[in-house]
Motif scaffolding. Structure first.
Motif, PDB file in Angstrom:
ATOM      1  N   ILE A  10       0.860  -1.352   0.034  1.00  0.00           N
ATOM      2  CA  ILE A  10       0.030  -0.028  -0.068  1.00  0.00           C
ATOM      3  C   ILE A  10       0.832   1.347   0.027  1.00  0.00           C
ATOM      4  O   ILE A  10       1.888   1.420   0.924  1.00  0.00           O
ATOM      5  N   GLY A  11       0.487   2.249  -0.975  1.00  0.00           N
ATOM      6  CA  GLY A  11       1.484   3.356  -0.984  1.00  0.00           C
ATOM      7  C   GLY A  11       2.644   3.492  -1.628  1.00  0.00           C
ATOM      8  O   GLY A  11       3.577   4.411  -1.504  1.00  0.00           O
ATOM      9  N   SER A  12       3.161   2.301  -2.096  1.00  0.00           N
ATOM     10  CA  SER A  12       4.253   2.006  -2.575  1.00  0.00           C
ATOM     11  C   SER A  12       4.537   2.696  -4.095  1.00  0.00           C
ATOM     12  O   SER A  12       5.722   3.301  -4.225  1.00  0.00           O
ATOM     13  N   GLY A  13       3.495   3.076  -4.818  1.00  0.00           N
ATOM     14  CA  GLY A  13       3.467   3.949  -5.909  1.00  0.00           C
ATOM     15  C   GLY A  13       3.160   3.038  -7.096  1.00  0.00           C
ATOM     16  O   GLY A  13       3.268   3.594  -8.265  1.00  0.00           O
ATOM     17  N   LYS A  14       2.407   2.058  -6.922  1.00  0.00           N
ATOM     18  CA  LYS A  14       2.073   1.418  -7.940  1.00  0.00           C
ATOM     19  C   LYS A  14       1.087   2.258  -9.209  1.00  0.00           C
ATOM     20  O   LYS A  14       1.414   2.046 -10.327  1.00  0.00           O
ATOM     21  N   SER A  15       0.093   2.955  -8.592  1.00  0.00           N
ATOM     22  CA  SER A  15      -0.620   3.896  -9.463  1.00  0.00           C
ATOM     23  C   SER A  15       0.379   4.895 -10.321  1.00  0.00           C
ATOM     24  O   SER A  15       0.318   5.053 -11.501  1.00  0.00           O
ATOM     25  N   THR A  16       1.346   5.432  -9.614  1.00  0.00           N
ATOM     26  CA  THR A  16       2.132   6.412 -10.063  1.00  0.00           C
ATOM     27  C   THR A  16       3.044   5.718 -11.204  1.00  0.00           C
ATOM     28  O   THR A  16       3.191   6.257 -12.177  1.00  0.00           O
ATOM     29  N   VAL A  17       3.471   4.612 -11.094  1.00  0.00           N
ATOM     30  CA  VAL A  17       4.459   3.933 -11.931  1.00  0.00           C
ATOM     31  C   VAL A  17       3.630   3.625 -13.100  1.00  0.00           C
ATOM     32  O   VAL A  17       3.963   3.630 -14.326  1.00  0.00           O
ATOM     33  N   CYS A  18       2.363   3.177 -12.948  1.00  0.00           N
ATOM     34  CA  CYS A  18       1.476   2.699 -14.100  1.00  0.00           C
ATOM     35  C   CYS A  18       1.114   3.880 -15.058  1.00  0.00           C
ATOM     36  O   CYS A  18       1.133   3.582 -16.170  1.00  0.00           O
ATOM     37  N   ARG A  19       1.159   5.241 -14.205  1.00  0.00           N
ATOM     38  CA  ARG A  19       0.795   6.165 -15.223  1.00  0.00           C
ATOM     39  C   ARG A  19       2.076   6.569 -16.261  1.00  0.00           C
ATOM     40  O   ARG A  19       1.799   6.936 -17.131  1.00  0.00           O
ATOM     41  N   VAL A  20       3.167   6.206 -15.696  1.00  0.00           N
ATOM     42  CA  VAL A  20       4.452   6.312 -16.753  1.00  0.00           C
ATOM     43  C   VAL A  20       4.339   5.487 -17.819  1.00  0.00           C
ATOM     44  O   VAL A  20       4.481   5.651 -18.786  1.00  0.00           O
ATOM     45  N   PHE A  21       4.079   4.277 -17.528  1.00  0.00           N
ATOM     46  CA  PHE A  21       3.832   3.115 -18.461  1.00  0.00           C
ATOM     47  C   PHE A  21       2.677   3.589 -19.347  1.00  0.00           C
ATOM     48  O   PHE A  21       2.881   3.391 -20.637  1.00  0.00           O
ATOM     49  N   SER A  22       1.826   4.193 -18.959  1.00  0.00           N
ATOM     50  CA  SER A  22       0.630   4.495 -19.777  1.00  0.00           C
ATOM     51  C   SER A  22       1.191   5.765 -20.735  1.00  0.00           C
ATOM     52  O   SER A  22       0.840   5.633 -21.810  1.00  0.00           O
ATOM     53  N   VAL A  23       1.983   6.544 -20.058  1.00  0.00           N
ATOM     54  CA  VAL A  23       2.702   7.546 -21.017  1.00  0.00           C
ATOM     55  C   VAL A  23       3.288   7.187 -22.159  1.00  0.00           C
ATOM     56  O   VAL A  23       3.524   7.687 -23.316  1.00  0.00           O
ATOM     57  N   LEU A  24       4.057   6.051 -21.715  1.00  0.00           N
ATOM     58  CA  LEU A  24       4.967   5.269 -22.700  1.00  0.00           C
ATOM     59  C   LEU A  24       4.068   4.336 -23.829  1.00  0.00           C
ATOM     60  O   LEU A  24       4.469   3.772 -24.501  1.00  0.00           O
ATOM     61  N   GLY A  25       2.536   4.502 -23.737  1.00  0.00           N
ATOM     62  CA  GLY A  25       1.678   4.020 -24.727  1.00  0.00           C
ATOM     63  C   GLY A  25       1.111   2.522 -24.403  1.00  0.00           C
ATOM     64  O   GLY A  25       0.694   1.827 -25.110  1.00  0.00           O
ATOM     65  N   ILE A  26       1.584   2.190 -23.041  1.00  0.00           N
ATOM     66  CA  ILE A  26       1.158   0.913 -22.665  1.00  0.00           C
ATOM     67  C   ILE A  26      -0.298   0.726 -21.999  1.00  0.00           C
ATOM     68  O   ILE A  26      -0.468   1.441 -20.953  1.00  0.00           O
ATOM     69  N   PRO A  27      -1.204   0.046 -22.350  1.00  0.00           N
ATOM     70  CA  PRO A  27      -2.459  -0.167 -21.725  1.00  0.00           C
ATOM     71  C   PRO A  27      -2.419  -0.612 -20.286  1.00  0.00           C
ATOM     72  O   PRO A  27      -1.764  -1.369 -20.043  1.00  0.00           O
ATOM     73  N   VAL A  28      -3.003   0.120 -19.417  1.00  0.00           N
ATOM     74  CA  VAL A  28      -2.998  -0.305 -18.000  1.00  0.00           C
ATOM     75  C   VAL A  28      -4.402  -0.717 -17.548  1.00  0.00           C
ATOM     76  O   VAL A  28      -5.413  -0.039 -17.537  1.00  0.00           O
ATOM     77  N   PHE A  29      -4.696  -2.125 -17.221  1.00  0.00           N
ATOM     78  CA  PHE A  29      -5.851  -2.541 -16.622  1.00  0.00           C
ATOM     79  C   PHE A  29      -5.883  -2.337 -15.056  1.00  0.00           C
ATOM     80  O   PHE A  29      -4.945  -2.968 -14.240  1.00  0.00           O
TER      81      PHE A  29
END
Ligand code: ATP
Length: 195
Positions: A10-29
């Motif tokens: 919890i609070g490790s930054g999963k969603s924050t990291v996923c936002r970066v993948f998303s910016v790189l064009g990777i779909p996130v579920f």
């Protein structure tokens, strides 16, 4: 197309990291978010939750009463397991249907309990985000306006970093003194090459 699971405490930054993948064009579920949405929209889930927990599990506007539900299942592993048995199969189906529509070399599946739920076994690769407990506690207290005790209760119900690292293919360090974007770019490169 590779299925890549991402998790972390919890609070490790999963969603924050996923936002970066998303910016790189990777779909996130975002499976936790999708699970919450399905509890509001899927008629079969709704009926089963009412049967199990009573009508008070939904608010007058027919959305899930998350506080009430959390209060019931938090210290009751048996009811939590029953809740998961109702919701998880629908989330899984939604995820695999969603995967069919994606066309990138890999996709990301974000889940807080990727390892605990066993869902990691359906992933081709896994990533865990590691941040010190001290920083995670500070971030979550600030983000959610909750007490130290409440954060600790949640931490107690999850695996620890050691357990997650043993199963993960990649580890991303997200402490204040670490640069997260170069780590993500490096992993993205490897996954694109494999995907
Ligand atoms: P949860 O398990 O509760 O869903 P999470 O792992 O998805 O959380 P985030 O919501 O991404 O974590 O991050 C927790 C908080 O910490 C957020 O407020 C976010 O903005 C902040 N945060 C994330 N990464 C950093 C960082 N490297 N430095 C400072 N703050 C950060």
């Amino acid at each position: 197309m590779l299925k890549v699971g991402i998790t972390g405490g919890i609070g490790s930054g999963k969603s924050t990291v996923c936002r970066v993948f998303s910016v790189l064009g990777i779909p996130v579920f975002e499976s936790d978010k999708i699970a919450r949405e399905l509890m509001n929209t899927d008629t079969e889930i709704k009926q089963q939750l009412v049967d199990l927990f009573g009508t008070a599990v939904y608010l007058p506007d027919h959305t899930i009463n998350r506080k009430y539900l959390a209060g019931i299942v938090f210290n009751n592993p048996s009811l939590l397991a029953q809740l998961n048995t109702i919701v998880h199969p629908v989330v899984r189906k939604t995820f695999f249907d969603w995967c069919e529509k994606q066309q990138t070399p890999y996709i990301i599946h974000e889940a807080a309990i990727l390892f605990e739920s066993g869902f990691y076994k359906m992933m081709d690769k896994t990533i865990t985000v590691i941040t010190s407990e001290h920083e995670r506690i500070q971030r979550v207290m600030k983000r959610d306006g909750i007490t130290l005790e409440m954060v600790n209760e949640r931490i107690k119900n999850q695996w620890n970093d050691q357990q997650r690292m043993e199963l993960a293919d990649f580890v991303i360090g997200n402490n204040d003194d670490e640069l997260v974007i170069p780590q993500i770019i490096e992993i993205d490169k490897k996954l694109r090459a494999d995907g």
